[in-house]
Design a protein around this motif. Structure first.
Motif, short mmCIF file in Angstrom:
data_model
loop_
_atom_site.label_atom_id
_atom_site.label_comp_id
_atom_site.label_asym_id
_atom_site.label_seq_id
_atom_site.Cartn_x
_atom_site.Cartn_y
_atom_site.Cartn_z
N VAL A 239 0.84 -1.19 0.00
CA VAL A 239 0.00 0.00 0.00
C VAL A 239 0.88 1.25 0.00
CG1 VAL A 239 -1.75 1.30 1.26
CG2 VAL A 239 -1.83 -1.20 1.24
N LYS A 240 0.56 2.20 -0.88
CA LYS A 240 1.29 3.46 -0.91
C LYS A 240 0.88 4.33 0.28
CE LYS A 240 1.85 3.85 -5.94
NZ LYS A 240 1.57 4.69 -7.12
N ARG A 241 1.82 5.14 0.75
CA ARG A 241 1.50 6.05 1.84
C ARG A 241 2.40 7.28 1.75
NH1 ARG A 241 4.23 3.24 7.24
NH2 ARG A 241 6.33 3.03 6.39
N GLY A 242 2.01 8.34 2.44
CA GLY A 242 2.85 9.53 2.50
C GLY A 242 2.14 10.78 2.01
N PHE A 243 2.67 11.92 2.45
CA PHE A 243 2.16 13.23 2.03
C PHE A 243 3.37 14.14 1.86
CE2 PHE A 243 0.61 17.55 2.85
CZ PHE A 243 -0.47 17.61 1.97
N ASP A 244 3.50 14.75 0.69
CA ASP A 244 4.65 15.60 0.37
C ASP A 244 4.30 17.06 0.68
OD1 ASP A 244 6.80 16.96 -0.69
OD2 ASP A 244 6.96 15.66 -2.45
N ARG A 245 4.66 17.49 1.87
CA ARG A 245 4.35 18.87 2.29
C ARG A 245 5.08 19.89 1.43
NH1 ARG A 245 2.99 20.22 8.44
NH2 ARG A 245 1.49 18.55 8.85
N ASP A 246 6.34 19.62 1.11
CA ASP A 246 7.09 20.57 0.29
C ASP A 246 6.37 20.82 -1.04
OD1 ASP A 246 9.05 20.85 2.18
OD2 ASP A 246 10.43 19.43 1.28
N ARG A 247 5.90 19.75 -1.64
CA ARG A 247 5.17 19.89 -2.91
C ARG A 247 3.91 20.73 -2.71
NH1 ARG A 247 0.85 18.94 -5.43
NH2 ARG A 247 0.80 18.54 -7.69
N PHE A 248 3.16 20.44 -1.64
CA PHE A 248 1.92 21.15 -1.40
C PHE A 248 2.16 22.64 -1.20
CE2 PHE A 248 -1.35 22.50 1.83
CZ PHE A 248 -2.38 22.65 0.92
N PHE A 249 3.15 22.99 -0.38
CA PHE A 249 3.43 24.40 -0.13
C PHE A 249 3.89 25.12 -1.40
CE2 PHE A 249 4.54 23.08 4.47
CZ PHE A 249 3.21 23.16 4.82
N GLU A 250 4.73 24.47 -2.18
CA GLU A 250 5.20 25.09 -3.42
C GLU A 250 4.08 25.24 -4.43
OE1 GLU A 250 8.46 22.64 -4.64
OE2 GLU A 250 9.85 23.46 -3.14
N GLN A 251 3.23 24.22 -4.54
CA GLN A 251 2.11 24.29 -5.48
C GLN A 251 1.07 25.31 -5.03
OE1 GLN A 251 1.77 22.94 -8.54
NE2 GLN A 251 3.89 22.28 -8.22
N ALA A 252 0.95 25.52 -3.73
CA ALA A 252 0.03 26.54 -3.22
C ALA A 252 0.42 27.91 -3.75
CB ALA A 252 0.03 26.53 -1.69
N GLU A 253 1.72 28.19 -3.76
CA GLU A 253 2.21 29.46 -4.28
C GLU A 253 1.99 29.55 -5.79
OE1 GLU A 253 5.85 30.23 -1.10
OE2 GLU A 253 6.30 29.57 -3.13
N LYS A 254 2.34 28.49 -6.50
CA LYS A 254 2.19 28.50 -7.96
C LYS A 254 0.73 28.64 -8.37
CE LYS A 254 6.37 25.79 -8.87
NZ LYS A 254 6.91 24.51 -9.39
N THR A 255 -0.15 28.00 -7.62
CA THR A 255 -1.58 28.10 -7.92
C THR A 255 -2.07 29.53 -7.71
OG1 THR A 255 -1.98 25.80 -7.29
CG2 THR A 255 -3.88 27.27 -7.28
N PHE A 256 -1.63 30.17 -6.63
CA PHE A 256 -2.01 31.57 -6.37
C PHE A 256 -1.49 32.45 -7.50
CE2 PHE A 256 -1.70 35.81 -4.69
CZ PHE A 256 -2.81 35.96 -3.88
#
Length: 343
Positions: A239-256
């Motif tokens: 089973v896959k697991r994990g959450f990439d916070r660095d990706r989320f924070f960076e994409q939050a900026e790019k999305t804005f």
């Protein structure tokens, strides 16, 4: 942009109900006209009641243990520079939230029934707030505290004199109080900043409540996972697991930036703030390579954030590293300030 993801706790235990947190988020609607109230919303619905939020979040906790988080809080704090790019803060931030949550699910290294999860697989509710108050932990309040202590002592002296418990000149003491009020280093609209004072300017930000379990109440999705991406054998199945916070924070900026056409300066980026904390010489090496106009804005942003600014840019990497570490030794808390919403 400053984003936090936290599991809600009461003391040392995880909240067993979202009622308290939802009630807290309703505080801004108190004494507010009906037409000006901000309501909860999700990916497709608007004007969702607080009662529905509590019912849906609290009813979506199957097989979660008492010592496991039932829901997470995501707080999104745009900077004052970012907020200036919005035409309608409420409508724009609501639109941004819905795009942001698409990036949230993409940051999970998880699958549901053999497919990547989508925004429709999560249960979340969000709310826009427009006010903030100064807390006791805020730098302005802490640095004003010595003046507050002296003022309180003088007010106590005045009270004792007026009640006949002591002798003295109350008018002279009041003049001292006035002088201390003016000398306090942090002022807002001509008044000393104190705990509980409402912050001036546009303070719009987003609160998001997201369930630990997916919308089907069968799969656990934890943004608090210590893994970015891994696989684990569960009952004989990988089973896959994990959450990439660095990706989320960076994409939050790019999305804005993409949504509102915002031109983000180097000093505003998540990567830059992370480099400052973990590898300051890399941070400043990148800084001095910026074009002149971007560099000037970066130094302005750094000054407002509390990041140490080098008075004269060194000509060599050796000088650069030496000055960096001398400044960093002045206080570890500077690194924390580099991630604050003060940008």
């Amino acid at each position: 942009m400053y984003i936090t993801i936290t599991a809600q706790k009461i003391g040392g235990d995880y909240s067993q109900s979202s009622a308290g947190f939802v009630g807290y988020l309703e505080k801004e609607n108190q004494d507010t006209e009906q037409e000006n109230m901000e309501h909860f919303f999700n990916q497709y619905g608007d004007e969702i009641s607080a009662e529905e939020v509590v019912r849906e979040i609290d009813g979506n906790t199957a097989k979660l243990k008492k010592k496991e988080p039932k829901f997470y809080s995501i707080t999104v704090n745009p900077s004052k520079y970012e907020l200036r790019y919005l035409e309608n803060s409420s409508a724009d931030l609501k639109r941004y939230t819905r795009e942001l949550m698409k990036e949230y699910v993409k940051s999970f290294n998880r699958e549901i029934n053999g497919r990547a999860i989508t925004v429709d697989d999560i249960k979340y509710y969000a709310k826009i707030e427009h006010k903030r108050i100064f807390k006791g932990t805020d730098r302005q309040v802490r640095e004003n505290q010595p003046f507050a202590t002296k003022i309180l002592r003088l007010k106590n002296e005045i009270r004792k004199i007026e009640e006949g418990e002591a002798k003295g000149n109350t008018e002279r003491l009041k003049l001292k109080i006035g002088k201390l009020e003016r000398e306090a280093p942090h002022q807002q609209n001509g008044k000393r900043i104190v705990q509980g004072m409402e912050k001036a300017g546009d303070q719009s930000h987003i609160h998001i409540i997201v369930s630990r379990k997916d919308a089907s109440n069968s799969v656990s999705l934890s943004p608090g996972s210590k893994y970015k991406a891994s696989e684990v054998d569960m009952h004989g199945k990988m089973v896959k697991r994990g959450f990439d916070r660095d990706r989320f924070f960076e994409q939050a900026e790019k999305t804005f930036d993409k949504t509102f056409g915002y031109k983000r300066n180097f000093a505003e980026t998540y990567k830059a703030r992370k480099d400052f904390v973990k590898n300051p010489n890399l941070y400043f090496a990148a800084l001095i390579k910026l074009p002149a106009n971007e560099k000037a804005m970066a130094f302005k942003l750094m000054h407002k954030t509390g990041i140490p600014v080098i008075p004269n840019i060194p000509t060599s990497q050796a000088q650069l590293a030496l000055r960096i570490f001398k400044r960093l030794r002045q206080g570890v808390d500077i690194a924390v300030k580099s991630s604050s919403i003060g940008i």
